[in-house]
Design a protein around this motif. Structure first.
Motif, PDB file in Angstrom:
ATOM      1  N   GLY A   1     -76.685   8.249 -78.216  1.00 33.29           N
ATOM      2  CA  GLY A   1     -76.224   8.569 -78.947  1.00 33.29           C
ATOM      3  C   GLY A   1     -75.906  10.216 -78.721  1.00 33.29           C
ATOM      4  O   GLY A   1     -74.274  10.741 -79.672  1.00 33.29           O
ATOM      5  N   THR A   2     -77.109  10.564 -79.310  1.00 32.34           N
ATOM      6  CA  THR A   2     -77.328  12.258 -79.172  1.00 32.34           C
ATOM      7  C   THR A   2     -75.578  12.869 -77.432  1.00 32.34           C
ATOM      8  O   THR A   2     -75.886  13.726 -78.308  1.00 32.34           O
ATOM      9  CB  THR A   2     -78.176  12.434 -78.754  1.00 32.34           C
ATOM     10  N   VAL A   3     -75.686  11.964 -77.070  1.00 31.56           N
ATOM     11  CA  VAL A   3     -74.265  12.888 -76.459  1.00 31.56           C
ATOM     12  C   VAL A   3     -73.272  13.218 -77.229  1.00 31.56           C
ATOM     13  O   VAL A   3     -72.808  13.702 -76.159  1.00 31.56           O
ATOM     14  CB  VAL A   3     -74.293  12.032 -75.130  1.00 31.56           C
ATOM     15  N   GLY A   4     -72.279  11.972 -78.051  1.00 34.16           N
ATOM     16  CA  GLY A   4     -72.319  11.904 -78.751  1.00 34.16           C
ATOM     17  C   GLY A   4     -72.218  12.986 -79.502  1.00 34.16           C
ATOM     18  O   GLY A   4     -71.072  13.852 -80.354  1.00 34.16           O
ATOM     19  N   LEU A   5     -72.977  13.648 -80.079  1.00 39.06           N
ATOM     20  CA  LEU A   5     -73.121  14.102 -80.914  1.00 39.06           C
ATOM     21  C   LEU A   5     -72.874  15.732 -80.288  1.00 39.06           C
ATOM     22  O   LEU A   5     -72.173  16.686 -80.732  1.00 39.06           O
ATOM     23  CB  LEU A   5     -74.510  14.566 -82.192  1.00 39.06           C
ATOM     24  N   GLU A   6     -73.724  15.763 -78.985  1.00 37.88           N
ATOM     25  CA  GLU A   6     -73.165  17.384 -78.549  1.00 37.88           C
ATOM     26  C   GLU A   6     -72.586  17.470 -77.446  1.00 37.88           C
ATOM     27  O   GLU A   6     -71.383  18.672 -77.763  1.00 37.88           O
ATOM     28  CB  GLU A   6     -73.932  16.618 -76.518  1.00 37.88           C
ATOM     29  N   LEU A   7     -71.084  16.396 -77.068  1.00 37.40           N
ATOM     30  CA  LEU A   7     -69.828  16.342 -77.482  1.00 37.40           C
ATOM     31  C   LEU A   7     -68.837  16.691 -78.044  1.00 37.40           C
ATOM     32  O   LEU A   7     -68.265  17.892 -78.097  1.00 37.40           O
ATOM     33  CB  LEU A   7     -69.368  14.566 -76.933  1.00 37.40           C
ATOM     34  N   LEU A   8     -69.288  16.722 -79.364  1.00 40.86           N
ATOM     35  CA  LEU A   8     -68.495  17.435 -80.699  1.00 40.86           C
ATOM     36  C   LEU A   8     -68.643  18.548 -81.387  1.00 40.86           C
ATOM     37  O   LEU A   8     -67.887  19.055 -81.235  1.00 40.86           O
ATOM     38  CB  LEU A   8     -69.145  16.267 -81.915  1.00 40.86           C
ATOM     39  N   GLU A   9     -69.934  19.146 -80.508  1.00 40.65           N
ATOM     40  CA  GLU A   9     -69.873  20.462 -81.171  1.00 40.65           C
ATOM     41  C   GLU A   9     -69.937  21.210 -79.427  1.00 40.65           C
ATOM     42  O   GLU A   9     -68.874  22.269 -79.322  1.00 40.65           O
ATOM     43  CB  GLU A   9     -71.640  20.551 -80.424  1.00 40.65           C
ATOM     44  N   GLN A  10     -69.440  20.621 -78.105  1.00 39.66           N
ATOM     45  CA  GLN A  10     -69.319  21.258 -77.029  1.00 39.66           C
ATOM     46  C   GLN A  10     -67.809  21.573 -77.648  1.00 39.66           C
ATOM     47  O   GLN A  10     -66.925  22.673 -76.427  1.00 39.66           O
ATOM     48  CB  GLN A  10     -69.307  20.808 -75.861  1.00 39.66           C
TER      49      GLN A  10
ATOM     50  N   ARG B   1     -81.169  17.739 -70.908  1.00 39.03           N
ATOM     51  CA  ARG B   1     -80.367  18.572 -70.563  1.00 39.03           C
ATOM     52  C   ARG B   1     -79.643  18.189 -71.278  1.00 39.03           C
ATOM     53  O   ARG B   1     -78.859  17.452 -71.811  1.00 39.03           O
ATOM     54  CB  ARG B   1     -79.925  18.024 -69.059  1.00 39.03           C
ATOM     55  N   ARG B   2     -78.778  19.597 -71.643  1.00 38.71           N
ATOM     56  CA  ARG B   2     -77.442  19.633 -72.569  1.00 38.71           C
ATOM     57  C   ARG B   2     -76.584  19.583 -71.221  1.00 38.71           C
ATOM     58  O   ARG B   2     -76.565  20.981 -70.611  1.00 38.71           O
ATOM     59  CB  ARG B   2     -77.314  20.608 -73.214  1.00 38.71           C
ATOM     60  N   THR B   3     -75.630  19.011 -71.136  1.00 36.72           N
ATOM     61  CA  THR B   3     -75.041  18.341 -70.257  1.00 36.72           C
ATOM     62  C   THR B   3     -73.184  19.112 -70.448  1.00 36.72           C
ATOM     63  O   THR B   3     -72.957  18.807 -71.024  1.00 36.72           O
ATOM     64  CB  THR B   3     -75.083  16.941 -69.237  1.00 36.72           C
ATOM     65  N   PRO B   4     -73.373  20.070 -69.133  1.00 39.87           N
ATOM     66  CA  PRO B   4     -71.772  20.376 -69.518  1.00 39.87           C
ATOM     67  C   PRO B   4     -70.617  19.907 -69.588  1.00 39.87           C
ATOM     68  O   PRO B   4     -70.001  18.171 -69.164  1.00 39.87           O
ATOM     69  CB  PRO B   4     -71.739  21.806 -68.099  1.00 39.87           C
ATOM     70  N   VAL B   5     -69.899  20.247 -70.238  1.00 38.52           N
ATOM     71  CA  VAL B   5     -67.782  19.466 -70.198  1.00 38.52           C
ATOM     72  C   VAL B   5     -67.056  20.522 -69.216  1.00 38.52           C
ATOM     73  O   VAL B   5     -67.569  21.847 -69.476  1.00 38.52           O
ATOM     74  CB  VAL B   5     -68.393  20.042 -71.730  1.00 38.52           C
ATOM     75  N   LEU B   6     -66.560  19.454 -68.371  1.00 40.21           N
ATOM     76  CA  LEU B   6     -65.364  20.549 -68.142  1.00 40.21           C
ATOM     77  C   LEU B   6     -64.205  19.966 -68.511  1.00 40.21           C
ATOM     78  O   LEU B   6     -63.652  18.369 -68.490  1.00 40.21           O
ATOM     79  CB  LEU B   6     -65.420  20.113 -66.224  1.00 40.21           C
ATOM     80  N   ALA B   7     -63.261  21.324 -68.807  1.00 44.54           N
ATOM     81  CA  ALA B   7     -61.493  21.470 -69.468  1.00 44.54           C
ATOM     82  C   ALA B   7     -61.003  21.115 -67.832  1.00 44.54           C
ATOM     83  O   ALA B   7     -60.954  21.983 -66.691  1.00 44.54           O
ATOM     84  CB  ALA B   7     -61.360  22.502 -69.913  1.00 44.54           C
ATOM     85  N   VAL B   8     -60.016  20.233 -67.855  1.00 46.29           N
ATOM     86  CA  VAL B   8     -59.125  19.978 -66.743  1.00 46.29           C
ATOM     87  C   VAL B   8     -57.742  19.743 -66.767  1.00 46.29           C
ATOM     88  O   VAL B   8     -57.338  19.361 -67.972  1.00 46.29           O
ATOM     89  CB  VAL B   8     -59.606  18.496 -65.872  1.00 46.29           C
ATOM     90  N   THR B   9     -56.789  19.570 -65.958  1.00 47.60           N
ATOM     91  CA  THR B   9     -55.618  20.344 -66.142  1.00 47.60           C
ATOM     92  C   THR B   9     -54.627  18.324 -65.526  1.00 47.60           C
ATOM     93  O   THR B   9     -55.412  17.953 -64.930  1.00 47.60           O
ATOM     94  CB  THR B   9     -54.890  20.114 -65.619  1.00 47.60           C
ATOM     95  N   PRO B  10     -54.814  17.016 -66.443  1.00 49.28           N
ATOM     96  CA  PRO B  10     -54.984  15.868 -66.004  1.00 49.28           C
ATOM     97  C   PRO B  10     -53.166  16.347 -65.328  1.00 49.28           C
ATOM     98  O   PRO B  10     -52.420  16.821 -65.755  1.00 49.28           O
ATOM     99  CB  PRO B  10     -54.518  15.147 -67.173  1.00 49.28           C
TER     100      PRO B  10
ATOM    101  N   LEU C   1     -64.141  16.473 -69.313  1.00 49.37           N
ATOM    102  CA  LEU C   1     -65.021  15.314 -68.565  1.00 49.37           C
ATOM    103  C   LEU C   1     -66.205  15.554 -69.286  1.00 49.37           C
ATOM    104  O   LEU C   1     -67.073  16.660 -69.014  1.00 49.37           O
ATOM    105  CB  LEU C   1     -64.792  15.331 -67.063  1.00 49.37           C
ATOM    106  N   LYS C   2     -66.916  15.023 -69.792  1.00 50.11           N
ATOM    107  CA  LYS C   2     -68.170  15.260 -70.082  1.00 50.11           C
ATOM    108  C   LYS C   2     -69.302  15.152 -68.774  1.00 50.11           C
ATOM    109  O   LYS C   2     -69.345  13.301 -68.057  1.00 50.11           O
ATOM    110  CB  LYS C   2     -68.886  14.600 -71.756  1.00 50.11           C
ATOM    111  N   LEU C   3     -70.083  15.923 -68.488  1.00 54.43           N
ATOM    112  CA  LEU C   3     -71.206  15.555 -66.658  1.00 54.43           C
ATOM    113  C   LEU C   3     -72.213  14.967 -67.028  1.00 54.43           C
ATOM    114  O   LEU C   3     -73.271  15.481 -67.051  1.00 54.43           O
ATOM    115  CB  LEU C   3     -70.693  16.769 -66.076  1.00 54.43           C
ATOM    116  N   GLU C   4     -72.399  13.881 -67.926  1.00 57.77           N
ATOM    117  CA  GLU C   4     -73.277  13.542 -68.124  1.00 57.77           C
ATOM    118  C   GLU C   4     -74.522  12.837 -67.106  1.00 57.77           C
ATOM    119  O   GLU C   4     -75.560  12.684 -67.176  1.00 57.77           O
ATOM    120  CB  GLU C   4     -73.615  11.912 -69.533  1.00 57.77           C
ATOM    121  N   MET C   5     -73.619  12.874 -66.011  1.00 60.51           N
ATOM    122  CA  MET C   5     -74.681  12.369 -64.778  1.00 60.51           C
ATOM    123  C   MET C   5     -75.241  13.153 -64.532  1.00 60.51           C
ATOM    124  O   MET C   5     -76.410  12.992 -63.215  1.00 60.51           O
ATOM    125  CB  MET C   5     -73.371  11.978 -63.420  1.00 60.51           C
TER     126      MET C   5
END
Length: 313
Positions: free
Chosen positions: A157-166, A19-28, A39-43
């Protein structure tokens, strides 16, 4: 050792399998500055953790030569075992997973539900690991290590490439929890020269931290709330080499901060994660890692195989 070439090859190999897991932008919230945080939702990955990426890459790379008729053998009653069982089932090959006799029945049941043959041996993981390697050698099966094989690390490591794209390449730092270090090794390789990686470990399981301090890999005692997922007593060979090559820093967080971070992820965002996964968030939420103003930061949430009952209410 692994390189960007290996991670890019892994991305092509496992495309469509994970799966291409989603990224959630949050207000810290405090004590974080005005950093931009994702937050990269790889879970949400297959089998509930990032491990499916490395499992598929390891098996598919072997399949390019031909998977052995004896199938695959792994030692893990946790996320790695689930991932290898899942990948083997999807590829139509036999999976045998060795676990200690102390493994929780619910995990054994999940492995069997995924089609794996489960062999329970010894009281400790080391006993199961030794039996698994012997079985693989004896029968000519493909041995699957939870975190210290090149194809496994490259797949993670593919999660890192995915995160860069997102994040459109607008990324400065990634916080990632470390046990044996396979995920960290893959991400640090994927982001080498583009973003820094900060490893976060429990104070009671400082495998990478101790190795970097000693200048060599060392055995450390492991305990605490995250020991079920960050329970390696020695950081992997590949992880140690990559950490030194890429300048990965290590931070330690106490168990109480991990517990609070896991609860905060639920209370603030309704995200259910393992204690090991919460370690990465703990570094940010408690100020162990303080981003610079305007820093673009991602927190990798890598697993959700946990009992959520203590989050209710």
């Amino acid at each position: 050792m692994i390189t960007m070439v290996d991670v890019e090859a892994a991305a092509r190999r496992i495309g469509g399998r994970v799966r291409r897991t989603p990224v959630l932008a949050v207000t810290p919230e405090e004590p974080v500055s005005d950093a931009e945080v994702w937050l990269k939702l790889e879970m949400l990955q297959h089998t509930g953790s990032f491990k499916a990426r490395g499992a598929f890459n390891h098996l598919l790379a072997a399949a390019e030569r031909r998977l052995p008729r004896a199938g695959v053998v792994a030692a893990s009653g946790g996320n790695a075992g689930l991932a290898f069982a899942y990948a083997a089932g999807r590829l139509g090959t036999r999976a045998e997973v060795f676990v200690p006799t102390t493994a929780p029945p619910v995990k054994v049941a999940r492995l069997r539900a995924l089609g794996a043959e489960v062999v329970q041996v010894g009281e400790k993981y080391a006993d199961a690991y030794r039996a698994a390697t012997e079985r693989a050698t004896e029968h000519g099966a493909l041995f699957c290590h939870a975190y210290d094989q090149p194809a496994v690390c490259a797949g993670q490591g593919t999660v890192g490439l995915e995160l860069l794209e997102q994040t459109r390449g607008e990324l400065d730092t990634v916080l990632v929890a470390v046990g044996g270090g396979g995920l960290m090794a893959g991400i640090a390789t994927a982001l080498e020269g583009r973003a820094k990686v900060v490893a976060v470990e429990p104070e009671n399981a400082p495998t990478l931290h101790a190795a970097l301090a000693a200048g060599r890999q060392v055995e450390v005692p492991v305990s605490g709330v995250a020991a079920d997922s960050l329970g390696a007593s020695r950081v992997g060979d590949i992880a140690f080499e990559v950490a030194r090559r890429t300048g990965v820093a290590s931070l330690l967080v106490p168990d109480e901060d991990i517990v609070r971070a896991r609860r905060a992820l639920w209370d603030r965002y309704r995200l259910v994660v393992e204690h090991g996964t919460a370690a990465a968030a703990a570094a940010l939420f408690t100020g162990a890692y303080r981003p610079a103003p305007g820093e673009r930061l991602a927190v990798l949430l890598c697993g959700a195989n946990t009992d959520p009952s203590d989050l209710a209410g």
